[in-house]
Design a protein around this motif. Sequence first.
Motif, PDB file in Angstrom:
ATOM      1  N   LEU A 105       0.798  -1.111  -0.145  1.00 21.00           N
ATOM      2  CA  LEU A 105       0.061  -0.019  -0.072  1.00 21.00           C
ATOM      3  C   LEU A 105       0.937   1.042   0.025  1.00 21.00           C
ATOM      4  O   LEU A 105       0.621   2.172  -0.930  1.00 21.00           O
ATOM      5  CB  LEU A 105      -0.903   0.001   1.185  1.00 21.00           C
ATOM      6  N   GLU A 106       1.939   1.507   0.688  1.00 15.72           N
ATOM      7  CA  GLU A 106       2.667   2.471   1.032  1.00 15.72           C
ATOM      8  C   GLU A 106       3.260   2.761  -0.343  1.00 15.72           C
ATOM      9  O   GLU A 106       4.018   4.110  -0.345  1.00 15.72           O
ATOM     10  CB  GLU A 106       3.672   2.332   2.207  1.00 15.72           C
ATOM     11  N   ALA A 107       3.724   1.788  -1.237  1.00 17.29           N
ATOM     12  CA  ALA A 107       4.376   2.279  -2.248  1.00 17.29           C
ATOM     13  C   ALA A 107       3.555   2.591  -3.473  1.00 17.29           C
ATOM     14  O   ALA A 107       4.217   2.857  -4.476  1.00 17.29           O
ATOM     15  CB  ALA A 107       5.348   0.817  -2.551  1.00 17.29           C
ATOM     16  N   GLN A 108       2.072   2.610  -3.235  1.00 13.14           N
ATOM     17  CA  GLN A 108       1.529   3.035  -4.322  1.00 13.14           C
ATOM     18  C   GLN A 108       1.146   4.388  -4.444  1.00 13.14           C
ATOM     19  O   GLN A 108       1.114   5.005  -3.798  1.00 13.14           O
ATOM     20  CB  GLN A 108      -0.068   2.205  -4.429  1.00 13.14           C
ATOM     21  N   THR A 109       0.870   4.910  -5.476  1.00 14.75           N
ATOM     22  CA  THR A 109       0.398   6.211  -6.006  1.00 14.75           C
ATOM     23  C   THR A 109      -0.875   5.926  -6.663  1.00 14.75           C
ATOM     24  O   THR A 109      -1.195   4.858  -7.225  1.00 14.75           O
ATOM     25  CB  THR A 109       1.356   7.072  -7.021  1.00 14.75           C
ATOM     26  N   PRO A 110      -1.800   6.891  -6.729  1.00 14.34           N
ATOM     27  CA  PRO A 110      -3.100   6.602  -7.564  1.00 14.34           C
ATOM     28  C   PRO A 110      -2.950   6.050  -9.187  1.00 14.34           C
ATOM     29  O   PRO A 110      -3.399   5.171  -9.409  1.00 14.34           O
ATOM     30  CB  PRO A 110      -3.856   7.905  -7.790  1.00 14.34           C
ATOM     31  N   GLU A 111      -1.752   6.719  -9.622  1.00 12.52           N
ATOM     32  CA  GLU A 111      -1.392   6.371 -10.874  1.00 12.52           C
ATOM     33  C   GLU A 111      -0.939   4.881 -11.069  1.00 12.52           C
ATOM     34  O   GLU A 111      -1.300   4.066 -12.129  1.00 12.52           O
ATOM     35  CB  GLU A 111      -0.498   7.290 -11.486  1.00 12.52           C
ATOM     36  N   LYS A 112      -0.114   4.415 -10.224  1.00 16.69           N
ATOM     37  CA  LYS A 112       0.427   3.193 -10.196  1.00 16.69           C
ATOM     38  C   LYS A 112      -0.471   2.164 -10.130  1.00 16.69           C
ATOM     39  O   LYS A 112      -0.761   1.157 -10.655  1.00 16.69           O
ATOM     40  CB  LYS A 112       1.350   2.968  -9.143  1.00 16.69           C
ATOM     41  N   LEU A 113      -1.627   2.524  -9.034  1.00 19.29           N
ATOM     42  CA  LEU A 113      -2.662   1.630  -8.564  1.00 19.29           C
ATOM     43  C   LEU A 113      -3.546   1.316  -9.958  1.00 19.29           C
ATOM     44  O   LEU A 113      -4.067   0.276 -10.140  1.00 19.29           O
ATOM     45  CB  LEU A 113      -3.367   2.091  -7.521  1.00 19.29           C
ATOM     46  N   VAL A 114      -3.935   2.641 -10.612  1.00 19.30           N
ATOM     47  CA  VAL A 114      -4.703   2.440 -11.629  1.00 19.30           C
ATOM     48  C   VAL A 114      -4.051   1.476 -12.819  1.00 19.30           C
ATOM     49  O   VAL A 114      -4.603   0.892 -13.653  1.00 19.30           O
ATOM     50  CB  VAL A 114      -5.190   3.701 -12.329  1.00 19.30           C
ATOM     51  N   ASP A 115      -2.876   1.815 -13.047  1.00 14.93           N
ATOM     52  CA  ASP A 115      -2.033   0.945 -14.013  1.00 14.93           C
ATOM     53  C   ASP A 115      -2.090  -0.427 -13.582  1.00 14.93           C
ATOM     54  O   ASP A 115      -2.424  -1.370 -14.585  1.00 14.93           O
ATOM     55  CB  ASP A 115      -0.494   1.525 -13.995  1.00 14.93           C
ATOM     56  N   ARG A 116      -1.996  -0.957 -12.289  1.00 15.50           N
ATOM     57  CA  ARG A 116      -2.059  -2.253 -11.891  1.00 15.50           C
ATOM     58  C   ARG A 116      -3.519  -2.937 -12.271  1.00 15.50           C
ATOM     59  O   ARG A 116      -3.619  -4.059 -12.688  1.00 15.50           O
ATOM     60  CB  ARG A 116      -1.700  -2.458 -10.464  1.00 15.50           C
ATOM     61  N   VAL A 117      -4.334  -2.054 -11.924  1.00 18.55           N
ATOM     62  CA  VAL A 117      -5.805  -2.477 -12.092  1.00 18.55           C
ATOM     63  C   VAL A 117      -5.932  -2.782 -13.794  1.00 18.55           C
ATOM     64  O   VAL A 117      -6.466  -3.592 -14.041  1.00 18.55           O
ATOM     65  CB  VAL A 117      -6.992  -1.605 -11.481  1.00 18.55           C
ATOM     66  N   ARG A 118      -5.837  -1.842 -14.362  1.00 21.96           N
ATOM     67  CA  ARG A 118      -5.812  -2.051 -16.138  1.00 21.96           C
ATOM     68  C   ARG A 118      -5.094  -3.120 -16.481  1.00 21.96           C
ATOM     69  O   ARG A 118      -5.691  -3.958 -17.229  1.00 21.96           O
ATOM     70  CB  ARG A 118      -5.122  -0.636 -16.590  1.00 21.96           C
ATOM     71  N   GLU A 119      -3.818  -3.304 -15.817  1.00 16.61           N
ATOM     72  CA  GLU A 119      -3.093  -4.493 -16.392  1.00 16.61           C
ATOM     73  C   GLU A 119      -3.873  -5.828 -15.985  1.00 16.61           C
ATOM     74  O   GLU A 119      -4.089  -6.876 -16.686  1.00 16.61           O
ATOM     75  CB  GLU A 119      -1.992  -4.787 -15.550  1.00 16.61           C
ATOM     76  N   LEU A 120      -4.643  -5.849 -14.692  1.00 11.99           N
ATOM     77  CA  LEU A 120      -5.396  -7.082 -14.192  1.00 11.99           C
ATOM     78  C   LEU A 120      -6.456  -7.314 -15.145  1.00 11.99           C
ATOM     79  O   LEU A 120      -6.744  -8.305 -15.511  1.00 11.99           O
ATOM     80  CB  LEU A 120      -5.727  -6.805 -12.896  1.00 11.99           C
ATOM     81  N   ILE A 121      -7.251  -6.184 -15.527  1.00  6.67           N
ATOM     82  CA  ILE A 121      -8.299  -6.286 -16.427  1.00  6.67           C
ATOM     83  C   ILE A 121      -7.826  -6.929 -17.836  1.00  6.67           C
ATOM     84  O   ILE A 121      -8.489  -7.833 -18.285  1.00  6.67           O
ATOM     85  CB  ILE A 121      -9.343  -4.900 -16.635  1.00  6.67           C
ATOM     86  N   ALA A 122      -6.788  -6.437 -17.976  1.00  5.55           N
ATOM     87  CA  ALA A 122      -6.171  -6.922 -19.535  1.00  5.55           C
ATOM     88  C   ALA A 122      -5.631  -8.308 -19.516  1.00  5.55           C
ATOM     89  O   ALA A 122      -5.951  -9.312 -20.562  1.00  5.55           O
ATOM     90  CB  ALA A 122      -5.230  -6.162 -19.855  1.00  5.55           C
ATOM     91  N   ARG A 123      -5.523  -8.811 -18.375  1.00  6.11           N
ATOM     92  CA  ARG A 123      -4.798 -10.197 -18.261  1.00  6.11           C
ATOM     93  C   ARG A 123      -5.861 -11.051 -17.352  1.00  6.11           C
ATOM     94  O   ARG A 123      -5.708 -12.191 -17.209  1.00  6.11           O
ATOM     95  CB  ARG A 123      -3.597 -10.261 -17.447  1.00  6.11           C
ATOM     96  N   ARG A 124      -7.129 -10.434 -17.223  1.00  7.15           N
ATOM     97  CA  ARG A 124      -8.294 -11.172 -16.608  1.00  7.15           C
ATOM     98  C   ARG A 124      -8.415 -12.620 -16.761  1.00  7.15           C
ATOM     99  O   ARG A 124      -8.400 -13.576 -16.098  1.00  7.15           O
ATOM    100  CB  ARG A 124      -9.504 -10.368 -16.905  1.00  7.15           C
ATOM    101  N   ASP A 125      -8.563 -13.086 -18.121  1.00 11.30           N
ATOM    102  CA  ASP A 125      -8.734 -14.459 -18.524  1.00 11.30           C
ATOM    103  C   ASP A 125      -7.628 -15.463 -17.832  1.00 11.30           C
ATOM    104  O   ASP A 125      -7.652 -16.293 -17.430  1.00 11.30           O
ATOM    105  CB  ASP A 125      -8.849 -14.381 -19.922  1.00 11.30           C
ATOM    106  N   ALA A 126      -6.284 -14.911 -18.411  1.00 13.24           N
ATOM    107  CA  ALA A 126      -5.246 -15.437 -17.934  1.00 13.24           C
ATOM    108  C   ALA A 126      -5.037 -15.817 -16.395  1.00 13.24           C
ATOM    109  O   ALA A 126      -4.799 -17.019 -15.693  1.00 13.24           O
ATOM    110  CB  ALA A 126      -3.902 -15.325 -18.258  1.00 13.24           C
TER     111      ALA A 126
END
Length: 159
Positions: A105-126
């Motif tokens: 949590l402490e290492a996150q910025t809103p931008e980093k977190l949004v990027d990780r969520v977008r990556e998870l959505i993109a790789r959702r099926d895998a």
Amino acid sequence: FLETDSEVVVESMPHTDKTQDVRFAAEVRASMPSALQARMHLLSESLSPREVKAVTSGCDVFIGTRLHPVVLAVSAGVPSLAVHNAAKVRGFMDHAALGDWCCLLEAQTPEKLVDRVRELIARRDAVQQHNGENLPRMIRAVDQNLELIEGVMRARRER
């Protein structure tokens, strides 16, 4: 995130300290433009573990900050991102072979977190496929641990 992805709906769910969690989520929602507020739902009542599992099971992806909702989402096969400040969350995600989807949590910025969520959505099926393939191993490990606990309890009763 809600501004750029029109299909995203956020469900905010209290976990442990209902008052604090609900108040924080309400503050976040109130700070959003009114058009986006309609896409953020606040679940303000306390939910039983069964209800939490039902909510998390219905998600396309789950972002959690607490261990038990993350465990429930992963056990339902839902691709999950654990944003944590507790070693037990990291330990679970590593045990589930999902360490790539766990971030401090402490290492996150809103931008980093949004990027990780977008990556998870993109790789959702895998990720969902991985969860499905990995779940039997995790269930076996739980069963083995339960057997060990039962053995210890039997030994104590026999003393």
